[in-house]
Design a protein around this motif. Structure first.
Motif, mmCIF file in Angstrom:
data_model
loop_
_atom_site.group_PDB
_atom_site.id
_atom_site.type_symbol
_atom_site.label_atom_id
_atom_site.label_comp_id
_atom_site.label_asym_id
_atom_site.label_seq_id
_atom_site.Cartn_x
_atom_site.Cartn_y
_atom_site.Cartn_z
ATOM 1 N N ALA A 1 -38.300 -12.824 44.449
ATOM 2 C CA ALA A 1 -39.576 -12.689 43.698
ATOM 3 C C ALA A 1 -40.553 -13.828 44.168
ATOM 4 C CB ALA A 1 -39.301 -12.595 42.362
ATOM 5 N N VAL A 2 -41.626 -13.630 44.282
ATOM 6 C CA VAL A 2 -42.873 -14.701 44.468
ATOM 7 C C VAL A 2 -44.095 -14.499 43.640
ATOM 8 C CG1 VAL A 2 -44.320 -15.488 46.514
ATOM 9 C CG2 VAL A 2 -41.973 -14.855 47.043
ATOM 10 N N SER A 3 -44.431 -15.596 43.181
ATOM 11 C CA SER A 3 -45.739 -15.357 42.125
ATOM 12 C C SER A 3 -46.598 -16.697 42.477
ATOM 13 C CB SER A 3 -45.275 -15.477 40.754
ATOM 14 O OG SER A 3 -44.396 -14.251 40.556
ATOM 15 N N ARG A 4 -47.688 -16.440 41.852
ATOM 16 C CA ARG A 4 -48.806 -17.623 42.179
ATOM 17 C C ARG A 4 -48.565 -18.916 40.992
ATOM 18 N NH1 ARG A 4 -51.933 -19.160 46.115
ATOM 19 N NH2 ARG A 4 -53.471 -19.851 44.501
ATOM 20 N N ALA A 5 -47.877 -18.633 39.886
ATOM 21 C CA ALA A 5 -47.756 -19.690 38.870
ATOM 22 C C ALA A 5 -47.060 -20.465 39.501
ATOM 23 C CB ALA A 5 -47.083 -19.001 37.603
ATOM 24 N N LEU B 1 -62.435 -5.628 34.318
ATOM 25 C CA LEU B 1 -62.156 -6.860 34.152
ATOM 26 C C LEU B 1 -63.333 -7.602 34.763
ATOM 27 C CD1 LEU B 1 -58.834 -7.243 35.899
ATOM 28 C CD2 LEU B 1 -59.250 -7.551 33.657
ATOM 29 N N PRO B 2 -63.780 -8.701 33.985
ATOM 30 C CA PRO B 2 -65.204 -9.424 34.187
ATOM 31 C C PRO B 2 -64.937 -10.220 35.692
ATOM 32 C CG PRO B 2 -64.136 -10.704 32.718
ATOM 33 C CD PRO B 2 -63.326 -9.282 32.854
ATOM 34 N N LEU B 3 -65.838 -10.338 36.398
ATOM 35 C CA LEU B 3 -65.849 -11.066 37.407
ATOM 36 C C LEU B 3 -65.937 -12.713 37.284
ATOM 37 C CD1 LEU B 3 -68.113 -9.192 40.205
ATOM 38 C CD2 LEU B 3 -65.469 -8.906 39.924
ATOM 39 N N THR B 4 -65.173 -13.367 36.718
ATOM 40 C CA THR B 4 -64.612 -14.439 36.345
ATOM 41 C C THR B 4 -63.415 -15.024 36.428
ATOM 42 O OG1 THR B 4 -64.336 -13.971 33.836
ATOM 43 C CG2 THR B 4 -66.696 -14.375 34.499
ATOM 44 N N ARG B 5 -62.694 -14.345 36.926
ATOM 45 C CA ARG B 5 -61.182 -14.762 37.217
ATOM 46 C C ARG B 5 -60.722 -14.057 38.639
ATOM 47 N NH1 ARG B 5 -57.415 -11.614 33.012
ATOM 48 N NH2 ARG B 5 -55.720 -12.131 34.564
ATOM 49 N N ARG B 6 -59.713 -14.435 39.052
ATOM 50 C CA ARG B 6 -59.051 -14.167 40.167
ATOM 51 C C ARG B 6 -57.998 -12.948 39.574
ATOM 52 N NH1 ARG B 6 -57.339 -19.366 43.932
ATOM 53 N NH2 ARG B 6 -59.524 -19.916 44.504
ATOM 54 N N ILE B 7 -57.906 -11.944 40.595
ATOM 55 C CA ILE B 7 -56.810 -10.859 40.167
ATOM 56 C C ILE B 7 -55.733 -11.186 41.059
ATOM 57 C CG2 ILE B 7 -56.635 -8.347 40.556
ATOM 58 C CD1 ILE B 7 -59.539 -7.898 40.280
ATOM 59 N N GLY C 1 -49.782 -15.179 37.068
ATOM 60 C CA GLY C 1 -50.711 -15.849 37.682
ATOM 61 C C GLY C 1 -50.542 -17.363 36.900
ATOM 62 N N PRO C 2 -51.520 -18.482 37.635
ATOM 63 C CA PRO C 2 -51.374 -19.766 37.191
ATOM 64 C C PRO C 2 -51.666 -19.979 35.935
ATOM 65 C CG PRO C 2 -52.549 -19.702 39.443
ATOM 66 C CD PRO C 2 -52.266 -18.090 38.879
ATOM 67 N N ASP C 3 -52.716 -19.120 35.181
ATOM 68 C CA ASP C 3 -52.975 -19.222 33.842
ATOM 69 C C ASP C 3 -52.021 -18.137 33.035
ATOM 70 O OD1 ASP C 3 -54.150 -16.729 34.957
ATOM 71 O OD2 ASP C 3 -55.988 -16.936 34.084
ATOM 72 N N TYR C 4 -51.190 -17.452 33.448
ATOM 73 C CA TYR C 4 -50.359 -16.702 32.452
ATOM 74 C C TYR C 4 -49.388 -17.621 31.567
ATOM 75 C CZ TYR C 4 -51.587 -12.406 35.181
ATOM 76 O OH TYR C 4 -52.232 -11.525 36.002
ATOM 77 N N THR C 5 -49.165 -16.930 30.293
ATOM 78 C CA THR C 5 -48.351 -17.487 29.218
ATOM 79 C C THR C 5 -47.018 -16.651 29.367
ATOM 80 O OG1 THR C 5 -49.008 -16.149 27.602
ATOM 81 C CG2 THR C 5 -50.184 -18.201 27.844
ATOM 82 N N ALA C 6 -47.168 -15.820 30.152
ATOM 83 C CA ALA C 6 -45.741 -14.714 30.416
ATOM 84 C C ALA C 6 -45.998 -13.992 31.568
ATOM 85 C CB ALA C 6 -45.382 -14.131 29.334
ATOM 86 N N GLY C 7 -44.983 -13.377 32.209
ATOM 87 C CA GLY C 7 -45.091 -12.448 33.062
ATOM 88 C C GLY C 7 -45.524 -11.087 32.748
#
Length: 211
Positions: free
Chosen positions: A110-114, A171-177, A77-83
């Motif tokens: 491969a396709v990712s949101r980051a 998972l809290p409903l404060t982030r996309r999955i 994801g866009p907020d990830y620091t690693a895969g």
């Protein structure tokens, strides 16, 4: 509890019984493979944009001149620091069989949101060379059911791997999955055709079995 210690004859009898079940599983897997290949197709009319090592690309560009495209939705994801560790374990094998798929007129990507820069840095760290595109800013992952918005979570109006609703209560409903999975596309006349889609457990199973 440790396994039983038996004689060679007892072990052989048990092994032969298990072999019968293994062969039945193989026959069943072959039958499912035939049914998978016979699934109906659906056209993909929407235009998508990707960021790649070569620049901005369309879905057609991802085919790299071949007739079929296997896309692995890598959880990054866009907020990830690693895969994702599980996705990384699966992707470790991509370098080896991407060439074999190409010989069968199939491109693996491969396709990712980051953002692309994050993918490139992680790709270099892992020593990977397979194509990896960013769909950051597009609806691609959302349209194919591997990214879920906050609004969809709150409404329960989403699915993953053909189950609805799919949710992770921890998972809290404060982030996309962001989820993993794979899709297979083929080139049609002036459009693309969606052939197949699967969730990550099946991706891992197919990788290990060669299905």
């Amino acid at each position: 509890m440790p396994n039983r210690i038996v004689t060679r004859d007892e072990w052989l009898a048990a092994r032969i019984d298990l072999l019968k079940e293994e062969k039945e599983l193989t026959r069943r897997s072959d039958e499912l493979a035939r049914r998978r290949q016979a699934l109906p197709w659906v056209t993909v009319e929407k235009q998508y944009r990707f960021d790649t090592d070569e620049g901005v690309a369309s879905l057609t560009d991802l085919f790299r001149g071949r007739s079929q495209l296997l896309i692995y939705h890598f959880m990054f994801g866009p907020d990830y620091t690693a895969g994702c560790p599980s996705c990384s374990a699966i992707a470790d094998g991509f370098n080896g069989f991407v060439v074999h798929l190409a010989h069968h007129d199939v491109t693996l990507a491969a396709v990712s949101r980051a953002p692309l820069a994050a993918l490139q840095a992680y790709k270099k760290r892992m020593g990977w060379t397979f194509p990896w595109a960013s769909c950051f800013g597009s609806d691609f992952n959302f349209d194919f059911g591997v990214s879920i918005t906050l609004q969809q979570q709150r409404a329960g109006a989403f699915e993953y791997n053909y189950r609805c609703p799919y949710y992770k209560p921890h998972l809290p409903l404060t982030r996309r999955i962001w989820q993993a999975g794979a899709i297979v596309l083929a080139k049609g006349v002036r459009r693309w055709i969606h052939l197949y889609c699967l969730g990550v457990p099946r991706v891992a199973a197919m990788k290990s079995s060669g299905a």
